[in-house]
Write a protein that holds these residues in place. Sequence first.
Motif, PDB file in Angstrom:
ATOM      1  N   ASP A 174       0.871  -1.283   0.129  1.00  0.00           N
ATOM      2  CA  ASP A 174      -0.204   0.039   0.022  1.00  0.00           C
ATOM      3  C   ASP A 174       0.746   1.177   0.200  1.00  0.00           C
ATOM      4  O   ASP A 174       2.015   1.416   0.909  1.00  0.00           O
ATOM      5  N   ALA A 175       0.341   2.304  -0.780  1.00  0.00           N
ATOM      6  CA  ALA A 175       1.383   3.415  -0.637  1.00  0.00           C
ATOM      7  C   ALA A 175       1.634   4.136   0.631  1.00  0.00           C
ATOM      8  O   ALA A 175       2.619   5.017   0.738  1.00  0.00           O
ATOM      9  N   SER A 176       0.356   3.820   1.647  1.00  0.00           N
ATOM     10  CA  SER A 176       0.528   4.764   2.810  1.00  0.00           C
ATOM     11  C   SER A 176       1.676   3.802   3.417  1.00  0.00           C
ATOM     12  O   SER A 176       2.614   4.596   4.190  1.00  0.00           O
ATOM     13  N   GLU A 177       1.953   2.549   3.278  1.00  0.00           N
ATOM     14  CA  GLU A 177       2.893   1.907   3.872  1.00  0.00           C
ATOM     15  C   GLU A 177       4.409   2.282   3.116  1.00  0.00           C
ATOM     16  O   GLU A 177       5.440   2.381   3.962  1.00  0.00           O
ATOM     17  N   VAL A 178       4.296   2.341   2.218  1.00  0.00           N
ATOM     18  CA  VAL A 178       5.488   2.743   1.158  1.00  0.00           C
ATOM     19  C   VAL A 178       6.039   3.952   1.718  1.00  0.00           C
ATOM     20  O   VAL A 178       7.436   4.410   1.870  1.00  0.00           O
ATOM     21  N   LEU A 179       5.044   4.964   2.001  1.00  0.00           N
ATOM     22  CA  LEU A 179       5.532   6.384   2.342  1.00  0.00           C
ATOM     23  C   LEU A 179       6.348   6.352   3.705  1.00  0.00           C
ATOM     24  O   LEU A 179       6.989   6.994   4.082  1.00  0.00           O
ATOM     25  N   TRP A 180       5.575   5.607   4.534  1.00  0.00           N
ATOM     26  CA  TRP A 180       6.336   5.416   5.847  1.00  0.00           C
ATOM     27  C   TRP A 180       7.435   4.891   6.039  1.00  0.00           C
ATOM     28  O   TRP A 180       8.559   5.222   6.469  1.00  0.00           O
ATOM     29  N   VAL A 181       7.523   3.625   5.052  1.00  0.00           N
ATOM     30  CA  VAL A 181       9.026   3.090   5.228  1.00  0.00           C
ATOM     31  C   VAL A 181       9.864   3.968   4.460  1.00  0.00           C
ATOM     32  O   VAL A 181      11.154   4.104   5.026  1.00  0.00           O
ATOM     33  N   ALA A 182       9.686   4.584   3.518  1.00  0.00           N
ATOM     34  CA  ALA A 182      10.699   5.396   2.868  1.00  0.00           C
ATOM     35  C   ALA A 182      11.079   6.542   3.684  1.00  0.00           C
ATOM     36  O   ALA A 182      12.143   7.232   3.874  1.00  0.00           O
ATOM     37  N   ASN A 183      10.253   6.797   4.748  1.00  0.00           N
ATOM     38  CA  ASN A 183      10.624   7.956   5.658  1.00  0.00           C
ATOM     39  C   ASN A 183      11.608   7.435   6.879  1.00  0.00           C
ATOM     40  O   ASN A 183      12.383   8.102   7.510  1.00  0.00           O
ATOM     41  N   GLU A 184      11.485   5.895   6.728  1.00  0.00           N
ATOM     42  CA  GLU A 184      12.270   5.286   8.032  1.00  0.00           C
ATOM     43  C   GLU A 184      13.423   4.753   7.522  1.00  0.00           C
ATOM     44  O   GLU A 184      14.509   4.598   8.176  1.00  0.00           O
ATOM     45  N   TYR A 185      13.724   4.334   6.208  1.00  0.00           N
ATOM     46  CA  TYR A 185      14.778   3.785   5.692  1.00  0.00           C
ATOM     47  C   TYR A 185      15.410   4.747   4.628  1.00  0.00           C
ATOM     48  O   TYR A 185      14.887   4.996   3.421  1.00  0.00           O
ATOM     49  N   GLU A 186      16.619   5.117   4.929  1.00  0.00           N
ATOM     50  CA  GLU A 186      17.196   6.093   3.914  1.00  0.00           C
ATOM     51  C   GLU A 186      17.708   5.218   2.454  1.00  0.00           C
ATOM     52  O   GLU A 186      17.749   5.953   1.777  1.00  0.00           O
ATOM     53  N   GLU A 187      17.844   3.873   2.716  1.00  0.00           N
ATOM     54  CA  GLU A 187      18.039   3.407   1.457  1.00  0.00           C
ATOM     55  C   GLU A 187      16.876   2.888   0.399  1.00  0.00           C
ATOM     56  O   GLU A 187      17.272   2.525  -0.627  1.00  0.00           O
ATOM     57  N   LEU A 188      15.650   3.007   0.937  1.00  0.00           N
ATOM     58  CA  LEU A 188      14.486   2.608   0.226  1.00  0.00           C
ATOM     59  C   LEU A 188      13.735   3.906  -0.241  1.00  0.00           C
ATOM     60  O   LEU A 188      13.714   4.795   0.279  1.00  0.00           O
ATOM     61  N   CYS A 189      13.309   3.745  -1.549  1.00  0.00           N
ATOM     62  CA  CYS A 189      12.526   4.907  -2.124  1.00  0.00           C
ATOM     63  C   CYS A 189      11.113   4.296  -2.665  1.00  0.00           C
ATOM     64  O   CYS A 189      11.090   3.058  -3.205  1.00  0.00           O
ATOM     65  N   ALA A 190      10.223   5.159  -2.375  1.00  0.00           N
ATOM     66  CA  ALA A 190       8.709   4.880  -2.901  1.00  0.00           C
ATOM     67  C   ALA A 190       8.972   5.100  -4.582  1.00  0.00           C
ATOM     68  O   ALA A 190       9.453   5.806  -5.230  1.00  0.00           O
ATOM     69  N   VAL A 191       7.946   4.042  -4.986  1.00  0.00           N
ATOM     70  CA  VAL A 191       8.008   4.144  -6.624  1.00  0.00           C
ATOM     71  C   VAL A 191       6.551   4.484  -6.917  1.00  0.00           C
ATOM     72  O   VAL A 191       5.707   3.991  -6.960  1.00  0.00           O
ATOM     73  N   ASN A 192       6.391   5.898  -7.647  1.00  0.00           N
ATOM     74  CA  ASN A 192       5.005   6.298  -7.892  1.00  0.00           C
ATOM     75  C   ASN A 192       4.116   6.253  -7.060  1.00  0.00           C
ATOM     76  O   ASN A 192       3.032   5.698  -7.180  1.00  0.00           O
ATOM     77  N   PRO A 193       4.250   6.749  -5.667  1.00  0.00           N
ATOM     78  CA  PRO A 193       3.529   6.659  -4.760  1.00  0.00           C
ATOM     79  C   PRO A 193       2.034   7.683  -4.908  1.00  0.00           C
ATOM     80  O   PRO A 193       0.907   7.224  -4.528  1.00  0.00           O
ATOM     81  N   GLU A 194       2.264   8.688  -5.994  1.00  0.00           N
ATOM     82  CA  GLU A 194       1.274   9.539  -6.317  1.00  0.00           C
ATOM     83  C   GLU A 194       0.396   8.752  -7.378  1.00  0.00           C
ATOM     84  O   GLU A 194      -0.864   9.304  -7.515  1.00  0.00           O
ATOM     85  N   GLU A 195       0.890   7.825  -7.940  1.00  0.00           N
ATOM     86  CA  GLU A 195       0.045   7.048  -9.006  1.00  0.00           C
ATOM     87  C   GLU A 195       0.215   5.761  -8.854  1.00  0.00           C
ATOM     88  O   GLU A 195       0.789   4.849  -9.564  1.00  0.00           O
ATOM     89  N   PRO A 196      -0.785   5.158  -7.973  1.00  0.00           N
ATOM     90  CA  PRO A 196      -0.343   3.778  -7.548  1.00  0.00           C
ATOM     91  C   PRO A 196      -1.013   2.908  -8.677  1.00  0.00           C
ATOM     92  O   PRO A 196      -1.949   3.270  -9.460  1.00  0.00           O
ATOM     93  N   PHE A 197      -0.685   1.390  -8.674  1.00  0.00           N
ATOM     94  CA  PHE A 197      -1.191   0.717  -9.694  1.00  0.00           C
ATOM     95  C   PHE A 197      -2.867   0.520  -9.669  1.00  0.00           C
ATOM     96  O   PHE A 197      -3.237   0.207 -10.940  1.00  0.00           O
ATOM     97  N   TYR A 198      -3.515   0.557  -8.586  1.00  0.00           N
ATOM     98  CA  TYR A 198      -5.098   0.731  -8.630  1.00  0.00           C
ATOM     99  C   TYR A 198      -5.399   1.305  -7.140  1.00  0.00           C
ATOM    100  O   TYR A 198      -4.887   1.421  -6.336  1.00  0.00           O
ATOM    101  N   PHE A 199      -6.544   1.327  -7.217  1.00  0.00           N
ATOM    102  CA  PHE A 199      -7.347   2.375  -6.110  1.00  0.00           C
ATOM    103  C   PHE A 199      -8.166   1.292  -5.135  1.00  0.00           C
ATOM    104  O   PHE A 199      -8.531   0.455  -5.461  1.00  0.00           O
ATOM    105  N   PHE A 200      -8.170   1.493  -3.964  1.00  0.00           N
ATOM    106  CA  PHE A 200      -8.718   1.010  -2.867  1.00  0.00           C
ATOM    107  C   PHE A 200      -8.885   1.862  -1.657  1.00  0.00           C
ATOM    108  O   PHE A 200      -8.332   2.762  -1.718  1.00  0.00           O
ATOM    109  N   GLU A 201      -9.850   1.368  -0.722  1.00  0.00           N
ATOM    110  CA  GLU A 201      -9.654   2.143   0.428  1.00  0.00           C
ATOM    111  C   GLU A 201      -9.450   1.325   1.783  1.00  0.00           C
ATOM    112  O   GLU A 201      -9.537   0.264   1.509  1.00  0.00           O
ATOM    113  N   LYS A 202      -9.177   1.894   2.759  1.00  0.00           N
ATOM    114  CA  LYS A 202      -8.894   1.418   4.044  1.00  0.00           C
ATOM    115  C   LYS A 202     -10.149   1.768   5.116  1.00  0.00           C
ATOM    116  O   LYS A 202     -10.411   2.902   5.009  1.00  0.00           O
TER     117      LYS A 202
END
Length: 278
Positions: free
Chosen positions: A208-236
């Motif tokens: 999930d893009a929400s988890e990706v953004l949190w992880v990218a904030n925690e790990y300097e080695e990791l980057c989110a890929v296209n978090p503004e344009e995810p592969f498909y939409f859903f809700e939590k």
Amino acid sequence: QAKPRLVLATSAASLAVLLVAGCSGTDSEGAAHPEATATEGSRLDEILDRGSLQVCTTGDYRPFTFLDSDPDEFTGIDVDMARDLADDLGVEIEWTRTTWDDLMEDFLAGCDVAVGGISVNTERAQRVYFSAPLMEDGKTPITLCENVDDYRTIEQINQPGVRSIMPSGGTNQVFAEEHYPDGDLVTHDNNTIFDEIVAGRADVMTTDASEVLWVANEYEELCAVNPEEPFYFFEKAFMLPRGDDVFKHYVDQWLNMALNDGTYDRIVEPWFGEDVEL
């Protein structure tokens, strides 16, 4: 460059539905229908009578739910929201730790609410109600920052030799098995899954893009890929007992207030850093 952005679900549409539902308890002459006013049998009454809210959560999906070993307690966005719901009800909270494989069965066995970054889908909706959504989200990859351009599309990830890592159970496994049949799928403990990418034992994870953004904030080695344009939409949202309109109405009203009075913003802010706009 625009900041990565997650969208909090607006509550106007769900509130309109609630208002319509609230008005449907009278006929054209204003007489109340018994079924619209009766609350007997609602989980809401059971919770108030027992004095506790029983909550299922996995404890392995930050930033929404995580079981800290020291002290032995749950933390996370949805964990704090569940605590706020219990406070609003004036009851204690009792946790049931589950797994993504067992989430549905454990919930149906006796939990009042299930929380923890749970995605809304029709398969789950056959067996439970969902609350009004807390967040719009979508599946997107995360990888080493130097490899971002290698994994921007499903086609790039769905290649022999590309190691896509995932926890067993839940929607991440479903997505990977459906979209990456030609790739190398690797399952792993969800608590340390991103360390595997950093260590070079996996190439990419789609979550999930929400988890990706949190992880990218925690790990300097990791980057989110296209978090503004995810592969498909859903809700939590939160899982609730199917058929209990009274309890769902209460939870949705509480959630509507929490989304608009600053409660949710206050709970979310520490997890994503300054570069993410909600």
